[in-house]
Design a protein around this motif. Structure first.
Motif, PDB file in Angstrom:
ATOM      1  N   MET A  87      18.030  97.662  61.939  1.00 43.53           N
ATOM      2  CA  MET A  87      16.861  97.149  61.660  1.00 43.53           C
ATOM      3  C   MET A  87      16.027  97.443  62.715  1.00 43.53           C
ATOM      4  N   ASN A 117      14.610  88.745  56.108  1.00 41.06           N
ATOM      5  CA  ASN A 117      15.245  89.680  55.456  1.00 41.06           C
ATOM      6  C   ASN A 117      16.242  89.355  54.227  1.00 41.06           C
ATOM      7  N   THR A 144      19.261  91.091  52.424  1.00 43.43           N
ATOM      8  CA  THR A 144      20.246  92.188  52.851  1.00 43.43           C
ATOM      9  C   THR A 144      20.523  93.012  51.305  1.00 43.43           C
ATOM     10  N   ASN A 145      20.705  91.986  50.332  1.00 41.24           N
ATOM     11  CA  ASN A 145      20.984  92.530  49.037  1.00 41.24           C
ATOM     12  C   ASN A 145      20.002  92.939  47.937  1.00 41.24           C
ATOM     13  N   ASP A 205      11.499  92.930  49.192  1.00 36.83           N
ATOM     14  CA  ASP A 205      12.698  91.817  49.036  1.00 36.83           C
ATOM     15  C   ASP A 205      12.195  90.586  48.697  1.00 36.83           C
ATOM     16  N   GLY A 216      21.017  86.909  52.946  1.00 29.31           N
ATOM     17  CA  GLY A 216      19.882  87.092  53.995  1.00 29.31           C
ATOM     18  C   GLY A 216      19.565  85.761  54.744  1.00 29.31           C
TER      19      GLY A 216
END
Length: 253
Positions: free
Chosen positions: A1, A135, A137-138, A158, A205
């Protein structure tokens, strides 16, 4: 990232020149805001604009504000660009309102587009709106899950996945009650709390978020790893609660 952030930083230096560029703090991950007054405030837009500008160091890829009045009407203003410019061009500074949910974005998931700007207002199953920073992440997994469950996902952001996921579980819990209970404040509060807990268990996240139920006019603060602060006070002879991912924004009031 971090590599992606450095690439984006280089692109902005090339575009704007390094003598005027405001650099978001690495790891800060955007900024989220919520402000709720006890009654309509004619200066809501002015206060919202001040808050958004104060978080510009956390992100200037896009700026957004959802403002709800005392009649339940929600106005969503968002676009690509920095808050120092957009609070004026979008007309945020002139708005009246009772509830404000805002965000400044430093793009991580999804391109820099208006659709990916936050807040996100969703009404696939139940009507809510909200924004986040951090963030998740999934995101791809969540988008697939939400699409399969009948949600209309319009972005790659997201933040939208988080709001839709809360909406999904909010609908699930609320539908366990008869229709005449769906607008009951206590029922909706219980269902929203359970929805947030279920959504948080599914989302992976570090993030902070503000989710608003427009029916009860209640704003919910969610913190999972990222910083999130709350304060209360009075301005314009009007009591308020303020939520922010940045302590300095709280202290301004």
């Amino acid at each position: 990232m971090r590599y992606k952030m450095l690439i984006r930083l280089a692109e902005k230096i090339e575009k704007y020149g390094n003598f005027t560029l405001k650099i978001p703090v690495p790891g800060a991950g955007c900024g989220v805001l919520g402000m709720s007054f006890t009654k309509l405030n004619v200066n809501m837009g002015k206060h919202a604009s001040q808050l958004l500008r104060s978080l510009e160091y956390r992100g200037y890829d896009s700026t957004g504000a959802a403002i709800q009045d005392d009649k339940g009407n929600i106005t969503l203003k968002k676009d690509v660009g920095a808050p120092s410019d957009l609070v004026k061009t979008l007309g945020i500074t002139q708005m009246k309102g009772k509830i404000f949910c805002g965000q400044v974005r430093w793009a991580t998931f999804g391109a820099v587009t208006k659709d990916n700007a936050q807040p996100h207002e969703v009404k696939c199953k139940k009507h809510i709106y909200g924004a986040h920073n951090g963030n998740i992440t999934n995101t791809s997994t969540l988008k697939e899950f939400l699409t399969n469950q009948g949600h209309k996902v319009v972005s790659d952001n997201d933040g939208e996945m988080l709001v839709h996921t809360v909406e999904h579980y909010f609908d699930s819990y609320l539908e366990k009650y008869p229709d005449d209970r769906h607008n009951d404040v206590d029922t909706r509060k219980e269902c929203m709390r359970n929805a947030i807990l279920s959504a948080s268990a599914k989302v992976v996240g570090s993030y902070a978020a503000v989710i608003v139920d427009p029916v009860t006019e209640i704003s919910y603060a969610i913190k999972a790893g990222s910083s999130l602060y709350a304060g209360k006070g009075n301005i314009d002879n009007n009591d308020f609660i303020l939520l922010s991912s940045d302590l300095t924004a709280i202290l301004k009031f």
